[in-house]
Write a protein that holds these residues in place. Structure first.
Motif: not given
Ligand code: FES
Length: 367
Positions: A312, A314, A318-321, A352
């Motif tokens: 993870y 953000c 937003v980040c897609g991680t 998340c």
């Molecule tokens: S941690 Fe960034 S979108 Fe879920």
């Protein structure tokens, strides 16, 4: 060779800190030889940097796009990686980056991630691409444009960028270099929102209406192979609507949002009939486990209580991680600024932002 571990962090040494503008720097990170394959990246991907605040403070993670071109597919992985960091008012990591990070420091850096990418090897030889970016949204697009133009001698790229003033514009030199190197194949339009015409550049806001009239005058819109939109939420949404109005298929448009207003998401969307508690089975780096999900908790937080290595950055959608595939069961996502429609339709979610709707949910971080 073993695949790089999803979401793994490694210590990388800072080779240089270059000031780009009054409020932005570029960090160059040295990649040791044994990690070069792990840090092989596609143009447009990002790195997550992690800092544990002194005196036992909470861990902070921030995602920054790689601006350096990607290594060629048949060569070795990158020796260095460069990311752009813009100072965010009150931003813990960006303030640390601006005030404290110096050459020789060691940072904890996650392996590259992100799907806002263009692999030059999969692009048509004479593909025509375009990007609309605002502010620091130039960062991944710089890597995308430089990598494409270097690898595909007949490809073309049109960059429409907006910023407040010329002085606040990141990577001016690097973009000018692309123009010098590829005068016939790289087209640049800069729009400044807070500067009058004396700079010789167009001024005003780059909104939907402006783009709807500007784009057809600049390039053959129906022939553009792919569009890359990156920057603040408002700009990306306006550009998406403008392209829709010009008849561009949504499948040709790729988006990455850099700043989203921090509207606190509701713990559970209205109408969802989620159980008070549930159980999540998660697969991560080939190992699976099953754990309880507490009331209102996201799947990511439930996994993190048991697997600290869950990916993870953000935690804000937003980040897609934290992307994961739903193998079985049903989940509800609160907000999603990272996954494309095709990804959610294929069964991917942001862990998340996901809460169980069925009592048992199985997700896979490895897909
Ligand atoms: S941690 Fe960034 S979108 Fe879920």
């Amino acid at each position: 060779m073993a695949a790089p571990r999803h979401g793994a962090f490694h210590p990388l040494t800072v080779a240089a800190v270059d000031r780009l503008t009054d409020d932005s720097v570029a960090l160059t990170l040295r990649v040791p030889e044994e990690l070069r394959e792990d840090y092989r990246h596609a143009p447009g991907q990002h790195l997550t940097l992690r800092r544990t605040a002194p005196e036992g403070g909470a861990e902070v993670r921030r995602t920054y796009s790689i601006c350096s071109p990607a290594p060629s597919a048949d060569g070795p992985g990158p020796e260095q990686l460069r990311v752009g960091v813009r100072l965010v008012e009150g931003g813990e990591f960006s303030t640390f980056a601006h005030k404290e990070i110096a050459a020789g420091d060691v940072l904890e850096v996650m392996v590259p991630a992100g799907r806002f990418t263009l692999e030059p090897t999969t692009a048509p030889a004479s593909g025509h691409y375009a990007a609309i970016v605002g502010g620091s949204g130039i960062t991944p697009v710089l890597s995308i444009a430089a990598s494409l133009l270097a690898a595909r001698p007949d490809a073309r790229f049109c960059l429409v960028r907006s910023d407040r003033t010329a002085a606040s514009t990141m990577f001016l030199e690097e973009v000018a270099d692309l123009k010098d190197r590829y005068p016939a194949r790289f087209q640049l339009v800069t729009v400044l929102s807070r500067e009058e015409q004396e700079s010789g550049l167009p001024s005003g806001r780059l909104d939907e209406e402006r783009l709807a009239s500007l784009l057809p005058a600049l390039l053959p819109v129906p022939e553009v192979t792919g569009w890359f939109l990156c920057g603040p939420y408002g700009l990306v949404q306006g550009a998406e609507r403008a392209l829709g109005g010009l008849g561009v298929a949504r499948t040709r448009v790729h988006e990455e949002i850099f700043h989203v207003e921090d509207t606190a998401p509701t713990a559970r969307p209205a109408g969802a009939t989620a159980p008070a508690t549930g159980r999540v089975t998660a697969r991560l780096d080939g190992r699976s486990g099953t754990w309880p999900v507490q009331d209102g908790e996201s799947l990511l937080d439930a996994v993190l209580r048991n697997r600290a290595d869950a990916p993870y950055a953000c935690k804000g959608g937003v980040c897609g991680t934290c992307r994961a595939f739903v193998v079985s069961g049903e989940v509800r996502m609160e907000r999603n600024f990272a996954l494309e429609a095709e990804e959610t339709e294929a069964g991917f979610v942001l862990a998340c932002q996901s809460h169980p709707v069925t009592e048992e949910v199985e997700i896979d971080f490895d897909r």
